[in-house]
Design an enzyme around this catalytic site. Structure first.
Site, short mmCIF file in Angstrom:
data_model
loop_
_atom_site.label_atom_id
_atom_site.label_comp_id
_atom_site.label_asym_id
_atom_site.label_seq_id
_atom_site.Cartn_x
_atom_site.Cartn_y
_atom_site.Cartn_z
N MET A 43 42.95 39.92 46.02
CA MET A 43 42.54 39.92 47.43
C MET A 43 43.22 41.07 48.15
SD MET A 43 42.63 35.80 48.24
CE MET A 43 44.15 35.50 47.30
N GLN B 2 43.47 45.12 38.61
CA GLN B 2 42.06 45.29 38.94
C GLN B 2 41.82 46.69 39.49
OE1 GLN B 2 39.68 43.68 42.38
NE2 GLN B 2 38.68 42.49 40.76
N CYS C 92 32.96 43.02 44.75
CA CYS C 92 33.32 43.13 46.15
C CYS C 92 32.10 43.51 46.98
CB CYS C 92 34.42 44.17 46.35
SG CYS C 92 34.91 44.35 48.08
N ASN D 199 34.66 31.23 39.67
CA ASN D 199 35.30 31.57 40.93
C ASN D 199 34.33 31.23 42.07
OD1 ASN D 199 35.82 34.62 42.74
ND2 ASN D 199 37.16 32.85 42.81
N ARG E 39 41.52 32.16 48.34
CA ARG E 39 42.24 31.94 49.59
C ARG E 39 43.06 30.66 49.63
NH1 ARG E 39 39.04 35.70 49.79
NH2 ARG E 39 39.20 37.37 51.32
#
Length: 413
Positions: free
Chosen positions: A52, A106, A136, A249, A273
């Site tokens: 994130m 990543q 993304c 996910n 989150r």
């Protein structure tokens, strides 16, 4: 007392036979460094924390590893071009403490040469895997140079990129993607992407966010909310690609939901989150409830004591006063989520930023707001999966028809 003993995966058996197991990965050319003598065999990624931006930095990962010893950690997405252009300053982007293993780097980008160079530059840092961001939906990413989720529209490019990354590292390479993009959202199109990438490259592990992405100017936040979750696509991938591994996910916000997904056959679960917004009640349960190993037994007071030692040791080490106290306290702000004194402690911490020059002094000042009963209590037990919470109980009843790979898809990609 371990929670959910009837549904928790048999980790010892997975450790023997799973493709996540390091000795088995060692048989693959791009995983040669994982030997039983040079690197410890980690437990498989049944639970991982999503990458994130501006959240899963070194500081947060340090806190996460104090709380859970076995969750797999991911870096923030790092643009390959950034590493190529910052070769004299790589520590700023790539350095991490050995305690953070297992950890995945990543990368983001669409230029095959830059991705290959970035993988090579990252090699000395000893990451356990390298992941390419193909998921993304941010306009800053997906709308610029076929970056992020836009890559799903060009699986041949992804296959070439993954081959180039694998050729410049000796650790496994993985892809994080969505289930589709805009109108390209059929199950067969998702399978075509997985089939092409896995055929054209050594990629054997996909992390799948079970929502499609909408690229018509919609915000990343709305992309996590508006497109419906289709867990059936994920479980169909598990069915149709038995030689590959898939991590699910999207929308999984508790450890009980993690175990529900694993119970129905998920290879692994990635949580985003929830792991940041409520780290104690999420990460604190991972080792016992997901992996079935003893808890560290740490209390929040002890976690904060360990983190404070790290935080004050890195204050200002990057120059220009960074990281500062505010940077280092940021990962701590949700550790008392929903507890007595949480709001008061946040207000006191905010006020203390003006005066305190160390994390230790800020904690000493602000933690007076938290009762000792909260600071000194170990993590509570994980709740059982309730019917209202088990979103995966009937997923196998709604799977799409089986996919049949057509060899021509490779030729016309």
């Amino acid at each position: 007392m371990w929670c959910l003993p009837s549904v928790r995966p048999n980790v010892s058996e997975m450790f023997k036979c799973s493709s996540f197991h390091r000795p088995i990965l060692k048989q693959r050319p791009n995983a040669a460094r994982f030997s039983t003598t040079s690197s410890p065999p980690y437990l498989p990624p049944l639970f991982s924390i999503a990458p994130m931006m501006e959240w899963t930095d070194n500081h947060y990962r340090t806190l996460a590893r104090i709380i859970t010893k076995h969750a797999w950690l991911y870096t923030e997405m790092i643009a390959a071009q950034t590493l190529v252009h910052q070769q004299t300053n790589l520590d700023r982007f790539l350095a991490f403490s050995p305690e953070q293993h297992p950890i995945v780097l990543q990368l983001g980008g669409s230029n095959v040469e830059s991705l290959a160079k970035a993988a090579k530059l990252s090699h000395p840092y000893g990451y356990d895997e390298i992941n390419l961001n193909c998921g993304c939906p941010s306009p800053k990413v997906a709308g610029h140079g076929c970056f992020g989720v836009s890559l799903m529209l060009n699986p041949k490019l992804v296959g070439d990129a993954m081959s180039a990354i694998a050729a410049n590292t000796n650790v496994p390479v993985t892809v994080k993607c969505r289930i589709g993009v805009d109108d390209h959202d059929s199950y067969d199109e998702l399978c075509d992407f997985v089939y092409k990438v896995s055929t054209l490259s050594p990629t054997r592990h996909f992390i799948v966010h079970s929502r499609k992405a909408l690229l018509g100017g919609i915000s990343p936040a709305d992309n996590r909310r508006i497109p419906p979750l289709k867990y059936e696509y994920y479980y169909a991938l598990v069915r149709d690609f038995p030689d590959l591994r898939f991590t699910i996910n999207g929308g999984i916000t508790s450890v009980s939901k993690v175990n529900a997904a694993l119970k129905e056959g998920a290879h692994g679960v990635m949580v985003g989150r929830a792991a940041y917004n409520n780290p104690w009640q999420t990460l604190g349960l991972v080792d016992t409830a997901v992996y079935g190993v003893p808890s560290s037994g740490l209390t929040r007071r002890q976690v904060l004591e360990q983190y404070q030692v790290y935080a004050d040791s890195v204050l200002g080490t990057q120059g220009n006063g960074r990281p500062n106290v505010r940077d280092l306290v940021k990962p701590l702000l949700n550790i008392f989520h929903s507890e007595t004194g949480n709001s008061l402690w946040k207000r006191r911490a905010d006020a203390a930023f003006k005066e305190c020059k160390t994390v230790g002094s800020l904690l000493e000042e602000s933690l007076k707001a938290i009762p000792d009963s909260v600071l000194d209590s170990p993590i509570s037990a994980c709740p059982e999966i309730g019917e209202e919470e088990d979103e995966f109980a009937h997923v196998h009843n709604v799977l799409p028809p089986s996919y049949e790979a057509v060899e021509q898809v490779i030729l016309c990609a």
